[in-house]
Design a protein around this motif. Structure first.
Motif, mmCIF file in Angstrom:
data_model
loop_
_atom_site.group_PDB
_atom_site.id
_atom_site.type_symbol
_atom_site.label_atom_id
_atom_site.label_comp_id
_atom_site.label_asym_id
_atom_site.label_seq_id
_atom_site.Cartn_x
_atom_site.Cartn_y
_atom_site.Cartn_z
ATOM 1 N N LEU A 191 0.622 -1.202 -0.143
ATOM 2 C CA LEU A 191 -0.039 0.083 0.128
ATOM 3 C C LEU A 191 0.870 1.265 -0.024
ATOM 4 C CD1 LEU A 191 -2.738 -0.994 2.320
ATOM 5 C CD2 LEU A 191 -3.065 -0.944 0.034
ATOM 6 N N THR A 192 2.059 1.230 0.788
ATOM 7 C CA THR A 192 2.739 2.368 0.581
ATOM 8 C C THR A 192 3.457 2.948 -0.484
ATOM 9 O OG1 THR A 192 3.499 1.924 2.865
ATOM 10 C CG2 THR A 192 5.082 3.433 1.710
ATOM 11 N N TYR A 193 3.759 1.750 -1.417
ATOM 12 C CA TYR A 193 4.346 1.938 -2.881
ATOM 13 C C TYR A 193 3.143 2.394 -3.809
ATOM 14 C CZ TYR A 193 7.176 1.698 -6.838
ATOM 15 O OH TYR A 193 7.649 1.962 -8.193
ATOM 16 N N ALA A 194 1.756 1.811 -3.511
ATOM 17 C CA ALA A 194 0.690 2.018 -4.257
ATOM 18 C C ALA A 194 0.459 3.649 -4.159
ATOM 19 C CB ALA A 194 -0.275 1.279 -3.898
ATOM 20 N N VAL A 195 0.663 4.172 -2.745
ATOM 21 C CA VAL A 195 0.315 5.588 -2.583
ATOM 22 C C VAL A 195 1.339 6.378 -3.566
ATOM 23 C CG1 VAL A 195 0.443 7.192 -0.782
ATOM 24 C CG2 VAL A 195 -0.723 5.237 -0.453
ATOM 25 N N HIS A 196 2.567 6.187 -3.255
ATOM 26 C CA HIS A 196 3.647 6.681 -3.868
ATOM 27 C C HIS A 196 3.208 6.601 -5.257
ATOM 28 C CE1 HIS A 196 7.483 7.867 -5.495
ATOM 29 N NE2 HIS A 196 7.444 6.741 -6.375
ATOM 30 N N CYS A 197 2.879 5.675 -6.147
ATOM 31 C CA CYS A 197 2.655 5.499 -7.451
ATOM 32 C C CYS A 197 1.409 6.464 -7.770
ATOM 33 C CB CYS A 197 2.355 4.078 -8.057
ATOM 34 S SG CYS A 197 3.882 3.115 -7.727
ATOM 35 N N TYR A 198 0.344 6.587 -7.176
ATOM 36 C CA TYR A 198 -0.741 7.114 -7.256
ATOM 37 C C TYR A 198 -0.552 8.508 -7.223
ATOM 38 C CZ TYR A 198 -3.628 2.669 -6.990
ATOM 39 O OH TYR A 198 -4.070 1.638 -6.944
ATOM 40 N N ALA A 199 0.077 9.120 -6.149
ATOM 41 C CA ALA A 199 0.379 10.634 -5.962
ATOM 42 C C ALA A 199 1.265 11.011 -7.108
ATOM 43 C CB ALA A 199 1.193 10.812 -4.794
ATOM 44 N N ASP A 200 2.082 10.173 -7.611
ATOM 45 C CA ASP A 200 2.941 10.549 -8.798
ATOM 46 C C ASP A 200 2.056 10.650 -10.216
ATOM 47 O OD1 ASP A 200 5.463 11.446 -9.479
ATOM 48 O OD2 ASP A 200 6.259 9.804 -9.767
ATOM 49 N N ALA A 201 1.463 9.861 -10.279
ATOM 50 C CA ALA A 201 0.257 9.686 -11.389
ATOM 51 C C ALA A 201 -0.731 10.944 -11.239
ATOM 52 C CB ALA A 201 -0.512 8.581 -11.571
ATOM 53 N N LEU A 202 -1.042 11.162 -10.160
ATOM 54 C CA LEU A 202 -2.153 12.248 -9.978
ATOM 55 C C LEU A 202 -1.231 13.690 -10.212
ATOM 56 C CD1 LEU A 202 -5.120 12.298 -8.877
ATOM 57 C CD2 LEU A 202 -3.914 13.155 -6.578
ATOM 58 N N HIS A 203 -0.293 13.962 -9.874
ATOM 59 C CA HIS A 203 0.328 15.164 -10.375
ATOM 60 C C HIS A 203 0.585 15.351 -11.855
ATOM 61 C CE1 HIS A 203 3.565 18.130 -10.257
ATOM 62 N NE2 HIS A 203 4.278 17.626 -11.444
ATOM 63 N N TYR A 211 -7.410 11.382 -13.826
ATOM 64 C CA TYR A 211 -7.277 12.040 -12.393
ATOM 65 C C TYR A 211 -8.154 11.559 -11.342
ATOM 66 C CZ TYR A 211 -7.030 15.929 -9.085
ATOM 67 O OH TYR A 211 -7.100 16.578 -7.713
ATOM 68 N N ASN A 212 -9.605 11.671 -11.759
ATOM 69 C CA ASN A 212 -10.608 11.290 -10.901
ATOM 70 C C ASN A 212 -10.440 9.567 -10.439
ATOM 71 O OD1 ASN A 212 -11.892 13.764 -10.826
ATOM 72 N ND2 ASN A 212 -12.871 13.175 -12.642
ATOM 73 N N LYS A 213 -9.933 8.877 -11.368
ATOM 74 C CA LYS A 213 -9.884 7.383 -11.029
ATOM 75 C C LYS A 213 -8.411 7.509 -10.117
ATOM 76 C CE LYS A 213 -9.975 4.630 -14.436
ATOM 77 N NZ LYS A 213 -9.733 3.893 -15.671
ATOM 78 N N THR A 214 -7.475 8.031 -10.213
ATOM 79 C CA THR A 214 -6.292 7.932 -9.405
ATOM 80 C C THR A 214 -6.472 8.617 -8.101
ATOM 81 O OG1 THR A 214 -5.026 8.178 -11.563
ATOM 82 C CG2 THR A 214 -3.677 8.628 -9.416
ATOM 83 N N LYS A 215 -7.323 9.574 -8.093
ATOM 84 C CA LYS A 215 -7.538 10.247 -6.791
ATOM 85 C C LYS A 215 -8.382 9.262 -6.048
ATOM 86 C CE LYS A 215 -9.639 14.478 -4.808
ATOM 87 N NZ LYS A 215 -10.236 15.699 -5.033
ATOM 88 N N GLU A 216 -9.366 8.668 -6.789
ATOM 89 C CA GLU A 216 -10.258 7.512 -5.832
ATOM 90 C C GLU A 216 -9.296 6.481 -5.243
ATOM 91 O OE1 GLU A 216 -13.206 3.969 -7.053
ATOM 92 O OE2 GLU A 216 -13.411 6.020 -8.093
ATOM 93 N N MET A 217 -8.431 6.108 -6.064
ATOM 94 C CA MET A 217 -7.684 5.030 -5.840
ATOM 95 C C MET A 217 -6.657 5.482 -4.567
ATOM 96 S SD MET A 217 -8.737 2.156 -6.898
ATOM 97 C CE MET A 217 -7.607 1.217 -6.303
ATOM 98 N N LEU A 218 -6.000 6.717 -4.687
ATOM 99 C CA LEU A 218 -5.234 7.004 -3.872
ATOM 100 C C LEU A 218 -5.850 7.208 -2.445
ATOM 101 C CD1 LEU A 218 -2.398 8.529 -2.834
ATOM 102 C CD2 LEU A 218 -3.622 10.736 -3.611
ATOM 103 N N LEU A 219 -7.056 7.951 -2.395
ATOM 104 C CA LEU A 219 -7.832 7.850 -1.136
ATOM 105 C C LEU A 219 -7.920 6.647 -0.566
ATOM 106 C CD1 LEU A 219 -10.197 10.787 -1.890
ATOM 107 C CD2 LEU A 219 -8.329 11.007 -0.546
ATOM 108 N N LYS A 220 -8.515 5.492 -1.381
ATOM 109 C CA LYS A 220 -8.547 4.078 -0.888
ATOM 110 C C LYS A 220 -7.341 3.501 0.068
ATOM 111 C CE LYS A 220 -10.982 1.094 -2.992
ATOM 112 N NZ LYS A 220 -11.414 0.064 -4.250
ATOM 113 N N ALA A 221 -6.482 3.664 -0.959
ATOM 114 C CA ALA A 221 -4.849 3.264 -0.239
ATOM 115 C C ALA A 221 -4.503 3.852 0.850
ATOM 116 C CB ALA A 221 -3.974 3.261 -1.524
ATOM 117 N N VAL A 222 -4.699 5.183 0.859
ATOM 118 C CA VAL A 222 -4.279 5.912 2.122
ATOM 119 C C VAL A 222 -5.232 5.431 3.370
ATOM 120 C CG1 VAL A 222 -4.546 8.243 3.133
ATOM 121 C CG2 VAL A 222 -3.384 7.813 0.980
ATOM 122 N N SER A 223 -6.472 5.171 3.169
ATOM 123 C CA SER A 223 -7.497 4.927 4.113
ATOM 124 C C SER A 223 -7.037 3.566 4.653
ATOM 125 C CB SER A 223 -8.903 4.894 3.658
ATOM 126 O OG SER A 223 -9.080 3.954 2.864
#
Length: 118
Positions: free
Chosen positions: A75-87, A104-116
């Motif tokens: 999950l930590t690496y997933a968050v890193h990847c999502y944040a980079d993609a989001l940018h 952007y919307n899909k990535t933001k959704e996945m980032l929030l899921k992973a962070v939670s």
């Protein structure tokens, strides 16, 4: 095109392996393709097209690590990847790219899921 190193084609080849479209389903091969596309795009992130390839690849790499497909769940690496993609999706979206709005919307959704889940 993927064999010639065209980034978008490499992402699409990864998608083929991920879904088993016209090839045997192979999540590890898909992940290798996504990393390859990321590396191709990373060489020229000032280019608008390479930003798309990079963000698409990073979203997919994040998904692989989030779901543990082709690799261990991380999950930590997933968050890193999502944040980079989001940018990079955001950079393209600001220039009026509608495709990037969906990414952007899909990535933001996945980032929030992973962070939670962390």
């Amino acid at each position: 095109a993927a064999m010639m190193g065209i980034g978008d084609a490499v992402v699409r080849m990864g998608d083929m392996f991920s879904k088993g479209l016209f090839v045997e389903k192979d999540q590890k091969a898909a992940l290798r393709m996504y990393f390859s596309a990321r590396d191709i795009a990373y060489e020229d992130l000032d280019d608008f097209g390479m930003q798309q390839v990079y963000s698409d690849a990073m979203l997919r790499i994040g998904n692989c690590h989030y779901f543990g497909e082709g690799t261990e769940k991380d999950l930590t690496y997933a968050v890193h990847c999502y944040a980079d993609a989001l940018h990079f999706f955001e950079l393209r979206e600001k220039r009026g790219d509608d495709y990037s709005s969906a990414g952007y919307n899909k990535t933001k959704e996945m980032l929030l899921k992973a962070v939670s889940e962390l």
